[in-house]
Design a protein around this motif. Structure first.
Motif, PDB file in Angstrom:
ATOM      1  N   ALA A  20       0.826  -1.203   0.000  1.00  0.00           N
ATOM      2  CA  ALA A  20       0.000   0.000   0.000  1.00  0.00           C
ATOM      3  C   ALA A  20       0.862   1.255   0.000  1.00  0.00           C
ATOM      4  CB  ALA A  20      -0.920  -0.012   1.223  1.00  0.00           C
ATOM      5  N   VAL A  21       1.834   1.293   0.869  1.00  0.00           N
ATOM      6  CA  VAL A  21       2.714   2.461   0.946  1.00  0.00           C
ATOM      7  C   VAL A  21       3.546   2.589  -0.328  1.00  0.00           C
ATOM      8  CG1 VAL A  21       4.673   3.459   2.176  1.00  0.00           C
ATOM      9  CG2 VAL A  21       2.745   2.523   3.444  1.00  0.00           C
ATOM     10  N   SER A  22       3.965   1.477  -0.868  1.00  0.00           N
ATOM     11  CA  SER A  22       4.737   1.493  -2.104  1.00  0.00           C
ATOM     12  C   SER A  22       3.923   2.084  -3.253  1.00  0.00           C
ATOM     13  CB  SER A  22       5.185   0.075  -2.448  1.00  0.00           C
ATOM     14  OG  SER A  22       5.861   0.057  -3.667  1.00  0.00           O
ATOM     15  N   ILE A  48      -1.880   6.256   7.458  1.00  0.00           N
ATOM     16  CA  ILE A  48      -2.292   4.956   6.919  1.00  0.00           C
ATOM     17  C   ILE A  48      -1.675   3.838   7.747  1.00  0.00           C
ATOM     18  CG2 ILE A  48      -2.096   3.387   4.940  1.00  0.00           C
ATOM     19  CD1 ILE A  48      -2.291   5.893   3.162  1.00  0.00           C
ATOM     20  N   ALA A  49      -0.404   3.986   8.077  1.00  0.00           N
ATOM     21  CA  ALA A  49       0.276   2.948   8.864  1.00  0.00           C
ATOM     22  C   ALA A  49      -0.410   2.733  10.206  1.00  0.00           C
ATOM     23  CB  ALA A  49       1.742   3.320   9.081  1.00  0.00           C
ATOM     24  N   SER A  50      -0.765   3.814  10.867  1.00  0.00           N
ATOM     25  CA  SER A  50      -1.356   3.666  12.198  1.00  0.00           C
ATOM     26  C   SER A  50      -2.788   3.157  12.132  1.00  0.00           C
ATOM     27  CB  SER A  50      -1.285   4.986  12.960  1.00  0.00           C
ATOM     28  OG  SER A  50      -2.072   5.961  12.318  1.00  0.00           O
ATOM     29  N   ILE A 113      -9.498   6.480   2.660  1.00  0.00           N
ATOM     30  CA  ILE A 113     -10.192   5.206   2.862  1.00  0.00           C
ATOM     31  C   ILE A 113      -9.673   4.521   4.121  1.00  0.00           C
ATOM     32  CG2 ILE A 113     -10.496   2.862   1.945  1.00  0.00           C
ATOM     33  CD1 ILE A 113     -10.422   4.158  -0.869  1.00  0.00           C
ATOM     34  N   ILE A 114      -8.372   4.582   4.335  1.00  0.00           N
ATOM     35  CA  ILE A 114      -7.747   3.920   5.489  1.00  0.00           C
ATOM     36  C   ILE A 114      -7.587   4.901   6.649  1.00  0.00           C
ATOM     37  CG2 ILE A 114      -5.650   2.792   6.335  1.00  0.00           C
ATOM     38  CD1 ILE A 114      -7.259   1.030   4.441  1.00  0.00           C
ATOM     39  N   ALA A 115      -7.148   6.097   6.347  1.00  0.00           N
ATOM     40  CA  ALA A 115      -6.773   7.057   7.402  1.00  0.00           C
ATOM     41  C   ALA A 115      -7.941   7.975   7.756  1.00  0.00           C
ATOM     42  CB  ALA A 115      -5.572   7.871   6.951  1.00  0.00           C
TER      43      ALA A 115
END
Length: 116
Positions: A20-22, A48-50, A113-115
């Motif tokens: 995702a980060v990539s 996003i990571a958290s 969407i994630i964050a």
């Protein structure tokens, strides 16, 4: 003497998160290519990571689908601009800016969407 080994467990989170980060990093790189080095896009990687684990499978899958589409669209747009340059034509400034603006909006939307 028996040596105790911790149970190994398969955790797909690092792979899914890394992908995702990539994807977002790749699209930000495309922005830098078409916006003369000044386009960073949204800086939501930490958010996003958290939030990744708590997002749930449905939101993670939606993120995967949407980010995949963004990557494809950004690549096509950048390729069109590069073809123009290779053929000795300067890409239209307004078209380039429209591409950059659209990619920024899509990046912000998909990160949300994630964050959230």
């Amino acid at each position: 003497m028996q040596q105790l080994n911790p149970e190994s467990r398969t955790d797909s989170r690092p792979v899914a998160y890394a992908e995702a980060v990539s994807r977002l990093a790749g699209v930000r790189h495309a922005l830098r290519l078409v916006d003369n080095g000044f386009a960073d896009g949204p800086q939501n990687d930490e958010a996003i990571a958290s939030a990744w684990d708590q997002a749930g499978d449905a939101r993670q899958r939606l993120f995967d689908r949407r980010s995949g589409k963004i990557v494809g669209a950004a690549a096509a747009g950048v390729e069109a601009l590069m073809i123009e340059q290779q053929e000795g034509r300067e890409p239209h400034e307004a078209a380039t800016q429209a591409l950059v603006d659209q990619i920024r909006r899509e990046l912000e939307d998909v990160a949300g969407i994630i964050a959230r």
